[in-house]
Design a protein around this motif. Structure first.
Motif, PDB file in Angstrom:
ATOM      1  N   TYR A 371      39.621  34.044  36.749  1.00 41.14           N
ATOM      2  CA  TYR A 371      41.000  33.734  36.774  1.00 41.14           C
ATOM      3  C   TYR A 371      41.191  34.116  38.307  1.00 41.14           C
ATOM      4  CZ  TYR A 371      46.151  35.139  36.789  1.00 41.14           C
ATOM      5  OH  TYR A 371      47.350  35.287  37.098  1.00 41.14           O
ATOM      6  N   SER A 372      40.665  35.436  38.727  1.00 39.36           N
ATOM      7  CA  SER A 372      40.739  35.866  40.158  1.00 39.36           C
ATOM      8  C   SER A 372      40.080  34.710  41.046  1.00 39.36           C
ATOM      9  CB  SER A 372      39.860  37.075  40.485  1.00 39.36           C
ATOM     10  OG  SER A 372      40.447  38.167  39.516  1.00 39.36           O
ATOM     11  N   LEU A 373      38.897  34.201  40.880  1.00 38.48           N
ATOM     12  CA  LEU A 373      37.961  33.092  41.582  1.00 38.48           C
ATOM     13  C   LEU A 373      39.179  32.136  41.765  1.00 38.48           C
ATOM     14  CD1 LEU A 373      34.385  33.852  40.877  1.00 38.48           C
ATOM     15  CD2 LEU A 373      35.467  34.095  43.174  1.00 38.48           C
ATOM     16  N   GLN A 374      39.652  31.547  40.533  1.00 38.74           N
ATOM     17  CA  GLN A 374      40.536  30.370  40.584  1.00 38.74           C
ATOM     18  C   GLN A 374      41.839  30.718  41.527  1.00 38.74           C
ATOM     19  OE1 GLN A 374      39.468  27.716  39.042  1.00 38.74           O
ATOM     20  NE2 GLN A 374      41.048  26.692  40.045  1.00 38.74           N
ATOM     21  N   LEU A 375      42.343  31.870  41.344  1.00 35.82           N
ATOM     22  CA  LEU A 375      43.376  32.021  42.303  1.00 35.82           C
ATOM     23  C   LEU A 375      43.060  31.896  43.740  1.00 35.82           C
ATOM     24  CD1 LEU A 375      44.779  35.300  40.203  1.00 35.82           C
ATOM     25  CD2 LEU A 375      46.236  33.175  40.890  1.00 35.82           C
ATOM     26  N   ALA A 376      41.956  32.378  44.108  1.00 34.08           N
ATOM     27  CA  ALA A 376      41.379  32.171  45.591  1.00 34.08           C
ATOM     28  C   ALA A 376      41.264  30.903  45.797  1.00 34.08           C
ATOM     29  CB  ALA A 376      40.205  33.132  45.687  1.00 34.08           C
ATOM     30  N   HIS A 377      40.386  30.113  44.977  1.00 31.38           N
ATOM     31  CA  HIS A 377      40.221  28.534  44.868  1.00 31.38           C
ATOM     32  C   HIS A 377      41.613  27.880  45.003  1.00 31.38           C
ATOM     33  CE1 HIS A 377      39.048  24.623  43.821  1.00 31.38           C
ATOM     34  NE2 HIS A 377      39.993  24.482  43.144  1.00 31.38           N
ATOM     35  N   SER A 378      42.530  28.608  44.577  1.00 35.58           N
ATOM     36  CA  SER A 378      43.980  27.767  44.497  1.00 35.58           C
ATOM     37  C   SER A 378      44.972  28.065  45.678  1.00 35.58           C
ATOM     38  CB  SER A 378      44.847  28.238  43.095  1.00 35.58           C
ATOM     39  OG  SER A 378      43.760  27.527  42.122  1.00 35.58           O
ATOM     40  N   ASN A 379      44.468  28.803  46.610  1.00 37.00           N
ATOM     41  CA  ASN A 379      45.010  29.184  47.751  1.00 37.00           C
ATOM     42  C   ASN A 379      46.004  29.978  47.602  1.00 37.00           C
ATOM     43  OD1 ASN A 379      43.290  27.400  49.531  1.00 37.00           O
ATOM     44  ND2 ASN A 379      44.674  25.692  48.871  1.00 37.00           N
ATOM     45  N   PHE A 380      46.002  31.127  46.509  1.00 34.50           N
ATOM     46  CA  PHE A 380      46.941  32.176  46.750  1.00 34.50           C
ATOM     47  C   PHE A 380      46.326  33.186  47.726  1.00 34.50           C
ATOM     48  CE2 PHE A 380      48.148  30.697  42.794  1.00 34.50           C
ATOM     49  CZ  PHE A 380      49.315  31.134  42.120  1.00 34.50           C
ATOM     50  N   SER A 381      46.848  34.183  48.407  1.00 38.22           N
ATOM     51  CA  SER A 381      46.131  34.811  49.409  1.00 38.22           C
ATOM     52  C   SER A 381      46.051  36.401  48.713  1.00 38.22           C
ATOM     53  CB  SER A 381      47.239  35.266  50.185  1.00 38.22           C
ATOM     54  OG  SER A 381      47.204  34.017  51.265  1.00 38.22           O
ATOM     55  N   GLY A 382      46.217  36.438  47.357  1.00 40.62           N
ATOM     56  CA  GLY A 382      45.994  37.773  46.808  1.00 40.62           C
ATOM     57  C   GLY A 382      46.617  38.085  45.357  1.00 40.62           C
ATOM     58  N   ALA A 383      46.186  38.673  44.539  1.00 43.26           N
ATOM     59  CA  ALA A 383      46.942  39.020  43.261  1.00 43.26           C
ATOM     60  C   ALA A 383      46.778  40.384  42.898  1.00 43.26           C
ATOM     61  CB  ALA A 383      46.196  38.055  42.639  1.00 43.26           C
ATOM     62  N   MET A 384      47.548  41.072  42.052  1.00 48.22           N
ATOM     63  CA  MET A 384      47.612  42.552  41.533  1.00 48.22           C
ATOM     64  C   MET A 384      47.592  42.572  40.260  1.00 48.22           C
ATOM     65  SD  MET A 384      49.590  44.029  44.848  1.00 48.22           S
ATOM     66  CE  MET A 384      50.575  42.759  45.137  1.00 48.22           C
ATOM     67  N   PHE A 385      46.529  43.114  39.758  1.00 46.38           N
ATOM     68  CA  PHE A 385      46.613  43.257  38.246  1.00 46.38           C
ATOM     69  C   PHE A 385      47.409  44.421  38.011  1.00 46.38           C
ATOM     70  CE2 PHE A 385      42.557  40.677  38.481  1.00 46.38           C
ATOM     71  CZ  PHE A 385      42.877  39.770  37.352  1.00 46.38           C
ATOM     72  N   HIS A 386      48.175  44.506  36.820  1.00 46.81           N
ATOM     73  CA  HIS A 386      49.129  45.549  36.378  1.00 46.81           C
ATOM     74  C   HIS A 386      48.711  46.747  35.667  1.00 46.81           C
ATOM     75  CE1 HIS A 386      53.284  46.766  36.592  1.00 46.81           C
ATOM     76  NE2 HIS A 386      53.463  46.879  35.318  1.00 46.81           N
ATOM     77  N   VAL A 387      48.826  47.644  35.907  1.00 45.97           N
ATOM     78  CA  VAL A 387      48.643  49.103  35.483  1.00 45.97           C
ATOM     79  C   VAL A 387      49.602  49.525  34.812  1.00 45.97           C
ATOM     80  CG1 VAL A 387      47.714  51.487  35.650  1.00 45.97           C
ATOM     81  CG2 VAL A 387      46.901  49.613  37.285  1.00 45.97           C
ATOM     82  N   GLY A 388      49.770  49.537  33.300  1.00 47.36           N
ATOM     83  CA  GLY A 388      51.065  49.889  32.569  1.00 47.36           C
ATOM     84  C   GLY A 388      51.162  51.484  31.685  1.00 47.36           C
ATOM     85  N   GLY A 389      50.029  52.060  31.949  1.00 42.96           N
ATOM     86  CA  GLY A 389      49.860  53.432  31.156  1.00 42.96           C
ATOM     87  C   GLY A 389      49.421  53.531  30.080  1.00 42.96           C
ATOM     88  N   GLN A 390      49.459  54.547  29.174  1.00 44.73           N
ATOM     89  CA  GLN A 390      48.960  54.680  27.697  1.00 44.73           C
ATOM     90  C   GLN A 390      49.466  53.710  26.744  1.00 44.73           C
ATOM     91  OE1 GLN A 390      49.475  58.745  28.537  1.00 44.73           O
ATOM     92  NE2 GLN A 390      47.542  58.871  29.954  1.00 44.73           N
ATOM     93  N   ASN A 391      50.685  53.009  27.062  1.00 49.73           N
ATOM     94  CA  ASN A 391      51.069  52.090  25.842  1.00 49.73           C
ATOM     95  C   ASN A 391      50.585  50.717  25.913  1.00 49.73           C
ATOM     96  OD1 ASN A 391      52.395  54.204  24.340  1.00 49.73           O
ATOM     97  ND2 ASN A 391      53.585  54.503  26.010  1.00 49.73           N
ATOM     98  N   VAL A 392      49.680  50.420  26.836  1.00 46.53           N
ATOM     99  CA  VAL A 392      49.413  49.253  26.914  1.00 46.53           C
ATOM    100  C   VAL A 392      47.729  49.007  26.833  1.00 46.53           C
ATOM    101  CG1 VAL A 392      51.153  48.506  28.376  1.00 46.53           C
ATOM    102  CG2 VAL A 392      48.961  48.951  29.456  1.00 46.53           C
ATOM    103  N   TYR A 393      47.417  47.548  26.457  1.00 43.55           N
ATOM    104  CA  TYR A 393      45.961  47.461  26.482  1.00 43.55           C
ATOM    105  C   TYR A 393      45.211  46.939  27.831  1.00 43.55           C
ATOM    106  CZ  TYR A 393      47.356  47.637  21.353  1.00 43.55           C
ATOM    107  OH  TYR A 393      47.926  47.982  20.336  1.00 43.55           O
ATOM    108  N   TYR A 394      46.117  46.354  28.611  1.00 46.92           N
ATOM    109  CA  TYR A 394      45.334  45.708  29.670  1.00 46.92           C
ATOM    110  C   TYR A 394      45.124  46.632  30.957  1.00 46.92           C
ATOM    111  CZ  TYR A 394      50.321  44.986  31.080  1.00 46.92           C
ATOM    112  OH  TYR A 394      51.551  45.560  31.566  1.00 46.92           O
ATOM    113  N   ASN A 395      45.264  47.711  31.060  1.00 46.09           N
ATOM    114  CA  ASN A 395      44.932  48.674  32.282  1.00 46.09           C
ATOM    115  C   ASN A 395      43.509  48.191  32.721  1.00 46.09           C
ATOM    116  OD1 ASN A 395      47.502  49.747  32.220  1.00 46.09           O
ATOM    117  ND2 ASN A 395      46.683  51.308  30.485  1.00 46.09           N
ATOM    118  N   PRO A 396      43.620  47.962  34.046  1.00 41.54           N
ATOM    119  CA  PRO A 396      42.324  48.311  34.712  1.00 41.54           C
ATOM    120  C   PRO A 396      41.607  49.748  34.404  1.00 41.54           C
ATOM    121  CG  PRO A 396      43.822  47.401  35.926  1.00 41.54           C
ATOM    122  CD  PRO A 396      44.657  47.658  34.960  1.00 41.54           C
ATOM    123  N   PHE A 397      42.574  50.566  34.696  1.00 44.67           N
ATOM    124  CA  PHE A 397      42.272  52.051  34.378  1.00 44.67           C
ATOM    125  C   PHE A 397      43.275  52.805  33.811  1.00 44.67           C
ATOM    126  CE2 PHE A 397      42.590  50.744  38.730  1.00 44.67           C
ATOM    127  CZ  PHE A 397      43.936  51.378  39.100  1.00 44.67           C
TER     128      PHE A 397
END
Ligand SMILES: *[C@@H]1O[C@H](CO)[C@@H](O)[C@H](O)[C@H]1NC(C)=O
Ligand SMILES: *[C@@H]1O[C@H](CO)[C@@H](O)[C@H](O)[C@H]1NC(C)=O
Ligand SMILES: *[C@@H]1O[C@H](CO)[C@@H](O)[C@H](O)[C@H]1NC(C)=O
Ligand SMILES: *[C@@H]1O[C@H](CO)[C@@H](O)[C@H](O)[C@H]1NC(C)=O
Ligand SMILES: *[C@@H]1O[C@H](CO)[C@@H](O)[C@H](O)[C@H]1NC(C)=O
Ligand SMILES: *[C@@H]1O[C@H](CO)[C@@H](O)[C@H](O)[C@H]1NC(C)=O
Ligand SMILES: *[C@@H]1O[C@H](CO)[C@@H](O)[C@H](O)[C@H]1NC(C)=O
Ligand SMILES: *[C@@H]1O[C@H](CO)[C@@H](O)[C@H](O)[C@H]1NC(C)=O
Ligand SMILES: *[C@@H]1O[C@H](CO)[C@@H](O)[C@H](O)[C@H]1NC(C)=O
Ligand SMILES: CC(=O)N[C@H]1CO[C@H](CO)[C@@H](O)[C@@H]1O
Length: 600
Positions: A371-397
């Motif tokens: 997904y990140s490489l595709q965003l770069a390939h698609s000419n986005f200039s950046g992307a931010m992965f969301h961190v939602g706290g202890q009640n979510v599954y998707y946290n980077p940390f």
């Protein structure tokens, strides 16, 4: 985290109750916080008849379709404002050391890191002089509003000092956001605070968060559309001149429209003339989007919730990413024409917390790279992965619950590996160009990207989404380099770093070049273990380098020695709870505070 259509009809269940619910499969039900749910899914069956020997023929010049030039810091993090005290620190002198280490890993490789503090909770955030017990953040549970029953958030200036103090240690650059529910007048208190305290570390200020969802959440009438947003942007500019922005700097750092394409398309916004009219004020254009949502499980009818097992395969499929980003290609062309960087301001695997077993497993790490490489390939200039706290599954940390921070460490999720690997893939030149290589016959389970600098291929990134412990679905990328006239310039060997796990459903303990951040509660933010970079000898007859990529797995191939050493970063700055490490610059931080800051 964008709430899709469901939110309108749902009543909200308090977090503590949600934390106890996990709906799925034949696994034992986890009754703790979602962020530490150990249950796993079943890997999808490996497909048949896929190409497992992939020719990767690279040219040293003249390659068509390369992306715009991208920065190494392309991927950043978006931290929900209400959990900042858990993630960043409890106040400006008690910084979370694991957070510093996690950011330092990225800074070491990219030079800087983008972090956004905001999300839905920025919309009702109020700056107050002080809060009980010296807190920097507090939810006003008595004054809950809106369909999503988001409690207003109160914060003190010390939150902004905390952000600034973090930048003294690690080169973090920040995004903030102006609350947009009330516009007459706007509450502009974040503007001078962020501008004065963060100074050059402030990258931009979001003018509204997901405004195309305001109607859905009862903050605007049904007639609210792109022209109304434009009018409000204009109101903001007329109000900002009364003291909030004496130097005129903040009004040139604005970000819009940050829509989700739920109710308005981006084209509808562009067609109002927004970008031309406010070109001097818009530092970035932005959208927010998640490829799916798990809102029924989180806020709705559990019986209608999507079983995570049913969506697992959609995150192991390159075509699904292409389809997801296709609607943005017109906008990234438009943004280029208008000379504005276009950001995916908030994203992750699925909104409303992600899917257990998907968002927190090796699947998400592979998906996050593609997904990140595709965003770069698609000419986005950046992307931010969301961190939602202890009640979510998707946290980077995820930090441990406050009351457990003395004996537990942090949990580093799969998406953090994606972010770190993305930095190494792009390299530190700020000059890389990505290409989703159009290889005839390649399957949707094995995307391959070329990373170029000045037209010359530097690195190759290969994802293998298939899961087959028998090895029959390992793939061989057969890489060759040639000049335009056909002369082969394949090196005698290449260096390879692998991201590895035993299956796509594994949780934690992934290894990147042999190093890991461990499993739940095992990380202080520094990679553990010995670094292991493979050298693959190339065939001098055929002038090809064959790189094996296990099913599942990911390989980053460095086509020259330089390309590898650059990407790995120069100095290794880390922050220990006891050690006194060298500061980035001549900050006057009270280092004694760091010694005790690992938690609350
Ligand atoms: C941060 O919290 C600690 C512990 O409560 C306290 O000693 C310190 O004074 C606080 N710092 C600030 C700037 O409030
Ligand atoms: C790349 O950009 C980042 C952030 O803008 C900066 O910190 C870094 O020094 C730049 N690197 C190079 C090689 O210019
Ligand atoms: C709720 O909001 C009102 C108006 O802003 C305020 O006067 C009151 O103190 C708030 N309640 C609490 C518990 O903070
Ligand atoms: C692309 O965007 C421009 C600007 O908004 C718009 O005029 C045009 O219709 C869009 N094209 C497509 C195919 O959506
Ligand atoms: C991959 O995704 C595309 C697009 O959603 C879909 O058409 C295709 O069937 C998917 N393949 C698998 C194996 O799920
Ligand atoms: C990205 O932008 C470049 C330069 O304008 C262009 O050649 C390329 O086709 C674009 N890529 C996509 C996927 O739109
Ligand atoms: C921490 O608090 C949570 C929620 O109140 C509780 O379930 C857990 O047992 C506590 N942990 C400790 C070690 O007290
Ligand atoms: C991770 O690895 C450690 C050490 O090898 C092991 O104790 C632990 O069980 C593993 N955890 C998982 C979730 O595989
Ligand atoms: C951190 O923030 C506090 C404000 O609470 C300030 O007094 C201190 O000087 C800051 N430290 C650094 C290193 O900027
Ligand atoms: C701009 C736009 O299309 N707005 C629509 C948002 O959704 C509401 C409810 O469906 C419509 O009434 C608006 O026209």
């Amino acid at each position: 985290m964008g709430l899709p259509h469901l939110a309108l009809i749902l009543s909200v269940v308090p977090h503590c109750v949600l934390g106890a619910i996990t709906v799925y499969s034949a696994q034992a039900t986890h009754v703790g916080l979602p962020a530490y749910d150990p249950a796993t899914l079943i890997p999808p069956p490996a497909p048949t008849n896929v190409m497992t020997s992939i020719p990767v023929k690279l040219q040293n010049s003249g390659t068509a379709g390369l992306s715009i030039k991208q920065k190494g810091s392309f991927i950043g993090f978006s931290i929900e404002m209400s959990v900042c005290n858990q993630v960043l620190g409890s106040n400006s002198t008690l910084i979370q050391v694991p957070f510093l280490n996690l950011m330092a890993n990225i800074q070491q490789r990219a030079g800087s890191v983008m972090v956004r503090v905001g999300g839905n909770t920025q919309e009702s955030a109020k700056l107050v002089d002080s809060l009980p017990n010296g807190r920097i953040l507090s939810k006003d549970l008595e004054n809950v509003t809106g369909t999503t029953k988001t409690p207003p958030l109160e914060y003190t200036l010390d939150l902004i000092y905390l952000m600034r103090n973090i930048s003294n240690f690690v080169n973090v650059h920040w995004f903030a956001g102006i609350p947009w529910f009330e516009t007459q007048p706007f509450d502009l208190s974040i503007v001078p605070a962020a501008n004065n305290i963060l100074g050059d570390y402030l990258l931009g200020i979001q003018a509204g968060n997901e405004p195309d969802m305001y109607y859905l959440h009862d903050h605007r009438p049904a007639t609210y559309g792109p022209y109304d947003y434009l009018g409000e942007f204009s109101d903001l500019l007329s109000q900002i001149v009364f003291g909030a922005d004496p130097t005129g700097r903040a009004r040139k750092l604005l970000i819009g429209p940050s829509t989700t394409s739920f109710n308005w398309s981006l084209e509808q916004v562009w067609n109002t003339g927004f970008v031309d009219k406010y070109s001097a004020n818009l530092a970035f254009l932005a959208a927010e989007k998640y490829p799916n949502d798990n809102c029924q499980a989180r806020f709705g009818n559990l019986a209608q919730a999507i079983p995570p097992q049913n969506v697992l395969h959609t995150y192991l499929n390159h075509t699904a990413i292409l389809q997801f980003l296709q609607p943005y290609l017109n906008t990234t062309r438009y943004a280029q024409a208008k000379k504005k960087p276009f950001l995916m301001f908030e994203t992750n695997t699925a909104s409303c917390g992600g899917f257990p077993g998907v968002s927190d497993s090796f699947t998400a790490a592979l998906w996050g790279i593609d997904y990140s490489l595709q965003l770069a390939h698609s000419n986005f200039s950046g992307a931010m992965f969301h961190v939602g706290g202890q009640n979510v599954y998707y946290n980077p940390f995820t930090s441990p619950p406050m009351n457990e921070s003395f004996f537990h460490r942090w949990s580093v999720g799969p998406i953090y590996y994606s972010a770190l690997i993305m930095v190494e893939a792009l390299g530190p030149s700020n000059n890389s160009q990505e290409l989703d290589l159009p290889i005839p016959g390649i399957s949707e389970f094995t995307p391959v990207y070329g990373i170029y600098e000045n037209g010359v291929p530097k690195r190759v990134a290969i994802v293998n989404y298939m899961d087959d412990p028998n090895g029959a679905h390992d793939v061989d990328a057969v890489i060759s380099l040639a000049n335009r006239d056909g002369t082969k310039t394949t090196p005698s060997s290449v260096r390879v770093k692998y991201l590895a796990a035993s299956s796509v459903v594994q949780k934690g303990n992934y290894t990147w070049a042999g190093q890991t951040f461990g499993s739940f509660f095992e990380s202080n933010g520094r990679p553990m273990g010995e670094k292991d970079i493979k050298t693959v000898a190339c065939d001098s007859e055929s002038r090809t380098c064959t790189v094996n990529v296990p099913a599942p797995g990911f390989a980053l191939v460095f086509l020259s020695e330089d390309a590898e050493t650059e990407s790995s970063g120069k100095v290794s700055t880390t922050f220990a709870t006891t050690a006194r490490t060298k500061l980035r610059n001549t900050a006057t931080m009270n280092l004694a505070a760091l010694a005790t800051s690992n938690g609350n």
